[in-house]
Design a protein around this motif. Structure first.
Motif, PDB file in Angstrom:
ATOM      1  N   LEU A 290     -14.552  -1.233  15.040  1.00 40.35           N
ATOM      2  CA  LEU A 290     -14.259   0.127  14.588  1.00 40.35           C
ATOM      3  C   LEU A 290     -12.767   0.300  14.306  1.00 40.35           C
ATOM      4  N   ALA A 291     -11.927  -0.169  15.219  1.00 39.92           N
ATOM      5  CA  ALA A 291     -10.485   0.025  15.054  1.00 39.92           C
ATOM      6  C   ALA A 291      -9.969  -0.778  13.870  1.00 39.92           C
ATOM      7  N   SER A 292     -10.478  -2.002  13.693  1.00 37.66           N
ATOM      8  CA  SER A 292     -10.060  -2.802  12.542  1.00 37.66           C
ATOM      9  C   SER A 292     -10.340  -2.037  11.258  1.00 37.66           C
ATOM     10  N   LEU A 293     -11.544  -1.494  11.208  1.00 33.68           N
ATOM     11  CA  LEU A 293     -11.945  -0.773  10.013  1.00 33.68           C
ATOM     12  C   LEU A 293     -11.052   0.441   9.787  1.00 33.68           C
ATOM     13  N   VAL A 294     -10.833   1.198  10.849  1.00 39.38           N
ATOM     14  CA  VAL A 294     -10.003   2.399  10.725  1.00 39.38           C
ATOM     15  C   VAL A 294      -8.592   2.018  10.271  1.00 39.38           C
ATOM     16  N   PHE A 295      -8.022   0.994  10.906  1.00 37.76           N
ATOM     17  CA  PHE A 295      -6.659   0.568  10.536  1.00 37.76           C
ATOM     18  C   PHE A 295      -6.613   0.091   9.094  1.00 37.76           C
ATOM     19  N   PHE A 296      -7.577  -0.735   8.743  1.00 38.44           N
ATOM     20  CA  PHE A 296      -7.600  -1.341   7.410  1.00 38.44           C
ATOM     21  C   PHE A 296      -7.726  -0.273   6.326  1.00 38.44           C
ATOM     22  N   VAL A 297      -8.703   0.591   6.527  1.00 32.65           N
ATOM     23  CA  VAL A 297      -8.968   1.611   5.518  1.00 32.65           C
ATOM     24  C   VAL A 297      -7.802   2.595   5.409  1.00 32.65           C
ATOM     25  N   GLN A 298      -7.277   2.972   6.564  1.00 32.51           N
ATOM     26  CA  GLN A 298      -6.169   3.929   6.567  1.00 32.51           C
ATOM     27  C   GLN A 298      -4.947   3.328   5.874  1.00 32.51           C
ATOM     28  N   ALA A 299      -4.665   2.058   6.159  1.00 31.59           N
ATOM     29  CA  ALA A 299      -3.496   1.417   5.555  1.00 31.59           C
ATOM     30  C   ALA A 299      -3.686   1.266   4.048  1.00 31.59           C
ATOM     31  N   LEU A 300      -4.906   0.898   3.636  1.00 32.03           N
ATOM     32  CA  LEU A 300      -5.165   0.747   2.196  1.00 32.03           C
ATOM     33  C   LEU A 300      -5.053   2.088   1.483  1.00 32.03           C
ATOM     34  N   LYS A 301      -5.595   3.109   2.116  1.00 33.49           N
ATOM     35  CA  LYS A 301      -5.572   4.445   1.524  1.00 33.49           C
ATOM     36  C   LYS A 301      -4.126   4.922   1.366  1.00 33.49           C
ATOM     37  N   HIS A 302      -3.356   4.707   2.416  1.00 39.01           N
ATOM     38  CA  HIS A 302      -1.953   5.110   2.379  1.00 39.01           C
ATOM     39  C   HIS A 302      -1.219   4.350   1.284  1.00 39.01           C
ATOM     40  N   GLU A 303      -1.484   3.044   1.217  1.00 34.59           N
ATOM     41  CA  GLU A 303      -0.828   2.206   0.221  1.00 34.59           C
ATOM     42  C   GLU A 303      -1.222   2.654  -1.192  1.00 34.59           C
ATOM     43  N   ALA A 304      -2.508   2.919  -1.391  1.00 38.35           N
ATOM     44  CA  ALA A 304      -2.971   3.377  -2.707  1.00 38.35           C
ATOM     45  C   ALA A 304      -2.241   4.661  -3.094  1.00 38.35           C
ATOM     46  N   GLY A 305      -2.143   5.575  -2.143  1.00 34.92           N
ATOM     47  CA  GLY A 305      -1.458   6.839  -2.417  1.00 34.92           C
ATOM     48  C   GLY A 305      -0.001   6.619  -2.786  1.00 34.92           C
ATOM     49  N   GLU A 306       0.675   5.773  -2.003  1.00 35.10           N
ATOM     50  CA  GLU A 306       2.107   5.536  -2.242  1.00 35.10           C
ATOM     51  C   GLU A 306       2.337   4.857  -3.588  1.00 35.10           C
ATOM     52  N   LEU A 307       1.454   3.906  -3.932  1.00 39.71           N
ATOM     53  CA  LEU A 307       1.659   3.153  -5.177  1.00 39.71           C
ATOM     54  C   LEU A 307       1.272   3.978  -6.396  1.00 39.71           C
ATOM     55  N   LEU A 308       0.136   4.659  -6.302  1.00 43.44           N
ATOM     56  CA  LEU A 308      -0.340   5.388  -7.472  1.00 43.44           C
ATOM     57  C   LEU A 308       0.485   6.650  -7.719  1.00 43.44           C
ATOM     58  N   GLU A 309       1.320   6.998  -6.779  1.00 43.21           N
ATOM     59  CA  GLU A 309       2.280   8.079  -6.995  1.00 43.21           C
ATOM     60  C   GLU A 309       3.151   7.748  -8.207  1.00 43.21           C
ATOM     61  N   HIS A 310       3.319   6.454  -8.480  1.00 46.95           N
ATOM     62  CA  HIS A 310       4.171   6.017  -9.586  1.00 46.95           C
ATOM     63  C   HIS A 310       3.351   5.689 -10.838  1.00 46.95           C
ATOM     64  N   ALA A 311       2.054   5.876 -10.766  1.00 49.55           N
ATOM     65  CA  ALA A 311       1.200   5.624 -11.930  1.00 49.55           C
ATOM     66  C   ALA A 311       1.486   6.685 -12.991  1.00 49.55           C
ATOM     67  N   PRO A 312       1.029   6.462 -14.231  1.00 47.50           N
ATOM     68  CA  PRO A 312       1.230   7.502 -15.244  1.00 47.50           C
ATOM     69  C   PRO A 312       0.572   8.816 -14.806  1.00 47.50           C
ATOM     70  N   ASP A 313       1.171   9.939 -15.200  1.00 50.81           N
ATOM     71  CA  ASP A 313       0.613  11.231 -14.813  1.00 50.81           C
ATOM     72  C   ASP A 313      -0.772  11.441 -15.419  1.00 50.81           C
TER      73      ASP A 313
END
Lengths: 108, 161, 378
Positions: free
Chosen positions: C40-63
């Motif tokens: 459970l914790a692996s999943l939570v950590f993994f998903v949360q980190a990926l989600k955060h990363e997606a948000g941070e990276l796609l912030e720079h995607a075209p509008d």
């Protein structure tokens, strides 16, 4: 030695590791922008829109760019051919922010 | 209840607490960075960087506002909001242009009144660098009229309440 | 030491020795329990980190990305539309993007071929992502053949393999000069795959999108908020990945806890009876059982969470690789940046530790209330 002493010291060690884990996470977070710089530069210069997670098909490689009904190409709740299809939730269309198509105008 | 467990729980919770505030916001703005609280209403200006307006005085002092509306309230009643300042002390007034989100000279800007775009304090005077921009915005966002800086009076401000 | 603490320590001593009496059973239990927390914790950590990363990276995607739809599908569009779109008020930049997919028949990988806006990338050379290099077993300076639309191979010299830290966004990329992309895909000059738009004020995006659709009724604008939401939905608590694993883990855990809660073995009941007959009060018995439960569940929680952290952030979530890989031949290898969420760790704690402790306490409470004589006889 009393068993409780051993037990409590094991738990203190675990708790210390746990705090160490949180500190490690914070440390990585604080240097994250440098770690991310290369990726951000690529996203900016190429105008990337998706993460490269699933490369098996176009609608899993670029879920944000996929055809309107992807990853559920047949209908929104259809089972998919690929395992990743079961990991992606159905798209939330029609979205509240998506512009409405203009009313059909008269054709000449 | 048993205290050791409670204290262990407390240690855990305390250890967790910092991650709650770990969220950091990178300073996105270039040039003038909004800071402090609004000189009229006291709201935190950096929370609304898209609307931040600023008055810079001759001596380098600054007054920040969370929107053009509060800026004009301030300018029209300098005696009340800045008793030690005179109108002639003002070196520059800057507002954020709606289309580019960059600071422009407020005295040369055009303001659209009565549009459907709301600022942090509700109805706003939306600033533009040029009149054609203001005209397009007025059309797109059902604005009522375009007013240049000099024509904004206390009566105009009444309409924004 | 204060007497109350002293009492707790004595009870803890007793609890530990009673746990050790059934060593095999309790160790197995803790191991299974740790495993559940770990998954459970692996999943939570993994998903949360990926989600955060997606948000941070796609912030720079075209509008906004504008596609052209033909017969319900994404089709190349006239690049001249860029000019018309640039004139729309509020558009700061509009660029035509040129990209497509290439299936590599030799290695079976699906590549994303993209035109690079960088003028130093000359025709005939390519920059490739790490995944492509790994898949094709090539390095900088090597030549790679790509089959053109007419079946004839085009040769490219690899100028650069993209840096390792870019794999999360660029593992499968093949960057070519725009002219080469056109030759490879037989895209005539004047056609683009889609348009990337940057708005001066993100508040204006919906107005811009409406105007684009008015001008070009076959256009499909995709806002950045929609791209972000695609990833939000994929990595949501309620979404895809989470539901499948969470549901099964929680269900098995509930069955396990239920089994433990309802069936108190005769031996245990007898033990409680003896303790009561030698003068233990119900409160003491409960305290004993509480410590037994707390030791097992806290050890499992801390152990599971720590193992999960190591698994996800030091070993790149190797156990999830197979689930994520699916059918794809080309899989990105990436090192995630931890994005721990206090809320999720707390939920995990209450989801795992509390039910277990409660499940051990409730039946004992019933047994402890009973008459010691009948408990020993039964």
């Amino acid at each position: 030695m009393r068993p409780s002493t051993l037990c409590l010291s094991v738990f203190s060690a675990l708790a210390a590791l746990f705090v160490g884990m949180l500190l490690h996470a914070r440390g990585r977070q604080s240097t994250a922008s440098q770690e991310r710089a290369g990726r951000v530069a690529l996203v900016r210069s190429l105008g990337l829109t998706d993460l490269c997670l699933f490369t098996e098909a176009r609608y899993t490689r670029h879920p944000a760019m996929a055809d309107r009904h992807a990853a559920f190409q047949d209908h929104p709740m259809a089972l998919d051919h690929f395992p990743s299809g079961s990991l992606l939730a159905p798209p939330l269309f029609p979205s509240p922010h998506a512009p409405l198509p203009p009313a059909p105008s008269q054709r000449p | 209840m048993n205290r050791p467990l409670i204290s262990l729980l407390n240690v855990l919770l305390l250890a967790l607490a910092p991650t709650l505030w770990a969220d950091t916001h990178p300073a996105a703005a270039k040039g003038l960075v909004p800071k402090g609280s609004c000189a009229v209403c006291g709201m935190h200006v950096p929370k609304f960087p898209d609307w931040a307006a600023v008055v810079t005085f001759q001596d380098g002092g600054q007054a920040w506002f969370d929107g053009p509306k509060d800026l004009f309230t301030y300018l029209q009643d300098l005696k009340r909001y800045a008793p030690k300042r005179q109108a002639q002390d003002i070196a520059s007034i800057q507002v954020k242009s709606y289309y580019t989100l960059k600071h422009i000279d407020a005295r040369k800007a055009f303001y659209v009144l009565g549009s459907d775009v709301m600022g942090p304090m509700g109805k706003e005077l939306v600033p533009f660098a040029t009149e054609p921009q203001a005209r397009d915005f007025l059309k797109d966002h059902r604005g009522q009229k375009i007013i240049p800086f000099q024509e904004i009076t206390p009566a105009t401000m009444k309409a924004l309440e | 030491m204060r007497p109350s603490l002293q009492r707790h320590r004595s009870v803890l001593d007793f609890a530990l020795s009673s746990l050790l009496r059934r060593k095999g059973r309790n160790l197995a239990l803790t191991a299974v329990y740790t495993l559940v927390v770990f998954v459970l914790a692996s999943l939570v950590f993994f998903v949360q980190a990926l989600k955060h990363e997606a948000g941070e990276l796609l912030e720079h995607a075209p509008d906004m990305v504008v596609q052209r739809m033909v017969a319900g599908r994404h089709d190349p569009m006239p690049a001249s539309q860029v000019e018309a779109i640039r004139e729309i008020r509020g558009v700061e930049e509009a660029e035509a993007r040129l990209w497509g997919y290439y299936y590599d028949p030799v290695y079976g990988g699906n590549l994303t071929v993209m035109a690079s806006p960088d003028p130093t990338l000359l025709p005939g050379s390519a920059r490739i992502g790490r995944g492509v290099a790994r898949n094709m077993r090539v390095a900088e300076g090597d030549m790679v053949p790509l089959r053109g639309y007419d079946g004839l191979p085009l040769l490219f010299t690899i100028q650069q393999v993209l840096a390792e830290d870019s794999e999360l966004v660029a593992s499968d990329l093949v960057l070519l000069s725009p002219a080469d992309v056109r030759t490879l895909f037989h895209l005539p000059e004047g056609l683009a795959t889609d348009l990337a738009i940057k708005a001066g004020n993100p508040r204006e995006l919906t107005t811009i999108a409406t105007k684009i659709v008015e001008k070009f009724p076959d256009a499909r604008p995709i806002l950045k908020s929609e791209m972000l939401r695609t990833y939000e939905a994929a990595f949501d608590w309620r979404g895809g990945l989470m539901v499948v694993v969470l549901a099964s883990a929680i269900l098995s855990f509930i069955i396990f806890a239920w089994d433990k809660a309802t069936g108190l073995s005769a031996e245990e009941r007898k033990e409680i009876g003896i303790l009561k007959s030698i003068g233990w009060e119900s409160g003491d018995v409960l305290l004993l059982k509480f410590w037994e439960g707390a030791v097992v569940s806290l050890a499992a929680f801390l152990g599971g969470v720590l193992l999960a952290y190591g698994h996800v952030f030091f070993f790149s979530a190797t156990l999830f690789e197979h689930a994520l890989k699916g059918w794809s031949v080309l899989f990105p290898r990436f090192r995630l940046i931890p994005a721990l969420d206090a809320y999720q760790i707390t939920v995990l704690f209450f989801l795992t530790v509390l039910p277990y402790t409660a499940a051990t306490l409730v039946p004992c409470w019933r047994a402890a209330m009973a008459d010691p004589d009948s408990a020993m006889r039964s």
